[in-house]
Enzyme design. Sequence first.
Site, PDB file in Angstrom:
ATOM      1  N   CYS A   1       0.825  -1.222   0.000  1.00 42.95           N
ATOM      2  CA  CYS A   1       0.000   0.000   0.000  1.00 42.95           C
ATOM      3  C   CYS A   1       0.854   1.264   0.000  1.00 42.95           C
ATOM      4  O   CYS A   1       0.359   2.359  -0.251  1.00 42.95           O
ATOM      5  CB  CYS A   1      -0.920   0.002   1.208  1.00 42.95           C
TER       6      CYS A   1
ATOM      7  N   HIS B   1      -3.582   6.930   1.878  1.00 41.23           N
ATOM      8  CA  HIS B   1      -3.903   5.591   1.377  1.00 41.23           C
ATOM      9  C   HIS B   1      -5.311   5.211   1.850  1.00 41.23           C
ATOM     10  O   HIS B   1      -5.731   5.576   2.951  1.00 41.23           O
ATOM     11  CB  HIS B   1      -2.865   4.588   1.906  1.00 41.23           C
TER      12      HIS B   1
ATOM     13  N   ASN C   1     -10.222  -0.786  -1.262  1.00 44.07           N
ATOM     14  CA  ASN C   1      -8.769  -0.631  -1.128  1.00 44.07           C
ATOM     15  C   ASN C   1      -8.098  -1.156  -2.402  1.00 44.07           C
ATOM     16  O   ASN C   1      -8.137  -2.359  -2.674  1.00 44.07           O
ATOM     17  CB  ASN C   1      -8.303  -1.424   0.100  1.00 44.07           C
TER      18      ASN C   1
HETATM   19  N1  ACO Z   1     -18.772  -9.690   7.315  1.00 42.79           N
HETATM   20  C1  ACO Z   1     -19.384  -9.995   8.456  1.00 42.79           C
HETATM   21  N2  ACO Z   1     -18.736 -10.412   9.555  1.00 42.79           N
HETATM   22  C2  ACO Z   1     -17.405 -10.510   9.467  1.00 42.79           C
HETATM   23  C3  ACO Z   1     -16.685 -10.203   8.293  1.00 42.79           C
HETATM   24  C4  ACO Z   1     -17.434  -9.787   7.186  1.00 42.79           C
HETATM   25  N3  ACO Z   1     -16.857  -9.454   6.008  1.00 42.79           N
HETATM   26  N4  ACO Z   1     -15.376 -10.398   8.526  1.00 42.79           N
HETATM   27  C5  ACO Z   1     -15.256 -10.794   9.789  1.00 42.79           C
HETATM   28  N5  ACO Z   1     -16.486 -10.872  10.368  1.00 42.79           N
HETATM   29  C6  ACO Z   1     -16.818 -11.237  11.739  1.00 42.79           C
HETATM   30  C7  ACO Z   1     -15.798 -12.162  12.365  1.00 42.79           C
HETATM   31  O1  ACO Z   1     -16.053 -13.501  12.046  1.00 42.79           O
HETATM   32  C8  ACO Z   1     -16.011 -11.864  13.836  1.00 42.79           C
HETATM   33  O2  ACO Z   1     -17.158 -12.549  14.272  1.00 42.79           O
HETATM   34  P1  ACO Z   1     -17.249 -13.137  15.763  1.00 42.79           P
HETATM   35  O3  ACO Z   1     -17.152 -11.944  16.679  1.00 42.79           O
HETATM   36  O4  ACO Z   1     -18.579 -13.801  15.785  1.00 42.79           O
HETATM   37  O5  ACO Z   1     -16.095 -14.082  15.918  1.00 42.79           O
HETATM   38  C9  ACO Z   1     -16.350 -10.383  13.866  1.00 42.79           C
HETATM   39  O6  ACO Z   1     -16.797 -10.051  12.531  1.00 42.79           O
HETATM   40  C10 ACO Z   1     -15.149  -9.501  14.212  1.00 42.79           C
HETATM   41  O7  ACO Z   1     -14.038  -9.949  13.443  1.00 42.79           O
HETATM   42  P2  ACO Z   1     -12.658  -9.239  13.498  1.00 42.79           P
HETATM   43  O8  ACO Z   1     -11.709  -9.912  12.561  1.00 42.79           O
HETATM   44  O9  ACO Z   1     -12.267  -9.112  14.942  1.00 42.79           O
HETATM   45  O10 ACO Z   1     -13.050  -7.855  12.862  1.00 42.79           O
HETATM   46  P3  ACO Z   1     -12.598  -6.423  13.278  1.00 42.79           P
HETATM   47  O11 ACO Z   1     -13.595  -5.807  14.151  1.00 42.79           O
HETATM   48  O12 ACO Z   1     -11.186  -6.394  13.712  1.00 42.79           O
HETATM   49  O13 ACO Z   1     -12.695  -5.703  11.872  1.00 42.79           O
HETATM   50  C11 ACO Z   1     -11.246  -4.986  10.118  1.00 42.79           C
HETATM   51  C12 ACO Z   1     -11.938  -6.176  10.795  1.00 42.79           C
HETATM   52  C13 ACO Z   1     -12.300  -4.094   9.502  1.00 42.79           C
HETATM   53  C14 ACO Z   1     -10.339  -5.494   9.028  1.00 42.79           C
HETATM   54  C15 ACO Z   1     -10.465  -4.232  11.201  1.00 42.79           C
HETATM   55  O14 ACO Z   1      -9.580  -5.081  11.871  1.00 42.79           O
HETATM   56  C16 ACO Z   1      -9.725  -3.079  10.663  1.00 42.79           C
HETATM   57  O15 ACO Z   1     -10.304  -2.036  10.451  1.00 42.79           O
HETATM   58  N6  ACO Z   1      -8.394  -3.247  10.429  1.00 42.79           N
HETATM   59  C17 ACO Z   1      -7.580  -2.268   9.808  1.00 42.79           C
HETATM   60  C18 ACO Z   1      -6.825  -2.885   8.712  1.00 42.79           C
HETATM   61  C19 ACO Z   1      -7.434  -2.672   7.369  1.00 42.79           C
HETATM   62  O16 ACO Z   1      -8.387  -1.994   7.154  1.00 42.79           O
HETATM   63  N7  ACO Z   1      -6.777  -3.284   6.419  1.00 42.79           N
HETATM   64  C20 ACO Z   1      -7.124  -3.112   5.055  1.00 42.79           C
HETATM   65  C21 ACO Z   1      -6.084  -3.644   4.171  1.00 42.79           C
HETATM   66  S1  ACO Z   1      -4.466  -3.426   4.751  1.00 42.79           S
HETATM   67  C22 ACO Z   1      -3.882  -1.956   4.248  1.00 42.79           C
HETATM   68  O17 ACO Z   1      -4.274  -1.446   3.258  1.00 42.79           O
HETATM   69  C23 ACO Z   1      -2.891  -1.299   5.093  1.00 42.79           C
END
Ligand code: ACO
Length: 330
Positions: free
Chosen positions: A113, A257, A287
């Site tokens: 990225c 980004h 993204n």
């Molecule tokens: N739809 C519905 N539910 C989902 C999905 C989905 N697509 N994906 C995961 N879940 C569920 C999981 O199974 C979990 O369920 P559970 O609580 O019953 O076990 C719940 O949602 C929470 O899952 P987490 O993986 O803990 O999700 P989190 O709240 O951390 O959100 C996210 C995930 C959005 C990726 C978050 O961690 C984040 O914002 N990270 C930042 C990194 C990022 O955005 N990266 C993008 C690419 S990297 C880059 O460009 C730098």
Amino acid sequence: MALSSKIIGVGSYVPPKSYTNFDLEEMMDTSHDWIVQRSGIEKRHWVEDECTSDLALQASLKALKAADMSADQLDMIIFATISPDHEFPGTACFLQQKLGISKIPAIDIRQQCTGFIYGLSMADVYIKSGQYKNILLVGAEVHSKGLDKTPNGRAISVLFGDGAGAVVLTATKDSGIFHTELRADGNFAKELWTPAPGSALGKERISKEILDKGLHYAQMNGKLVFVHAVKRMSEILVESLKKSGFSLDDVDLFLFHQANLRINNKVAEVLNIPEEKVFNTIQEFGNTTAATIPLGMDQAIKTGVLKPGMLVAMAAFGGGFTWGASVIRF
Ligand code: ACO
């Protein structure tokens, strides 16, 4: 007066077909509300059959047109992508061939990225040294062909889109790129990565076992990425502005980004940047990794938000971990 490098043409391209979060609900046990609340993304564009150099070609032709330049005036191509046309040679070579030119150097970089910011730094140094005058810098990705679109992949696959952005840089005596600051920390290399194919996987770079384990799909420690992205982007923005001789208040537009709208909102909050100064496109394109910043730059021009003479600060964070920021007079 010393040479500077300036962006004189910008272009972008996304494949025509877009997929809303509701379309994804049909594929991977997700919901529009989950995706919007966690990432801000409402839709993304995915190719039917185009490859990465196809998208890059369209963006490059538009950037060349905006620069009022033909491809044979270019001295170098720098291409940032993590979704290349093939394992080798680099996608810059395929783009060069599609542009109908030969002989000039064509370099692929990854840097995930942060690819566009790393590429900008390289182009700037080549131009300021006097070695090359006109450089095409492209960021392009076809992620859709490498996503697990079953419920197993939903945590990653809902976030990524396909697209390309390109800029033409040239040598100038005006103000252009003031400073670009780059960083990496390989201690976090496995927190956001695609393990396969790879020579660190044992006897074979790719095998049925590797595919069965899904190691060819991206893996991410989302919460850790979130925390680091906010911290690193905030730090490096301040540092690169300081080295450029400007303050946060001097900046007319911030191009970050587009990993996640919540990351960008948090960076703005931490640095006390007014929301209207941050230009986001993730809602529409998801993204697109190395393409997000030039794609955003082009959208900002088209919508009249970015105008000549503005002071622009860009920042990115991604796999590696890598991160960087650049301050330019547009
Ligand atoms: N739809 C519905 N539910 C989902 C999905 C989905 N697509 N994906 C995961 N879940 C569920 C999981 O199974 C979990 O369920 P559970 O609580 O019953 O076990 C719940 O949602 C929470 O899952 P987490 O993986 O803990 O999700 P989190 O709240 O951390 O959100 C996210 C995930 C959005 C990726 C978050 O961690 C984040 O914002 N990270 C930042 C990194 C990022 O955005 N990266 C993008 C690419 S990297 C880059 O460009 C730098």
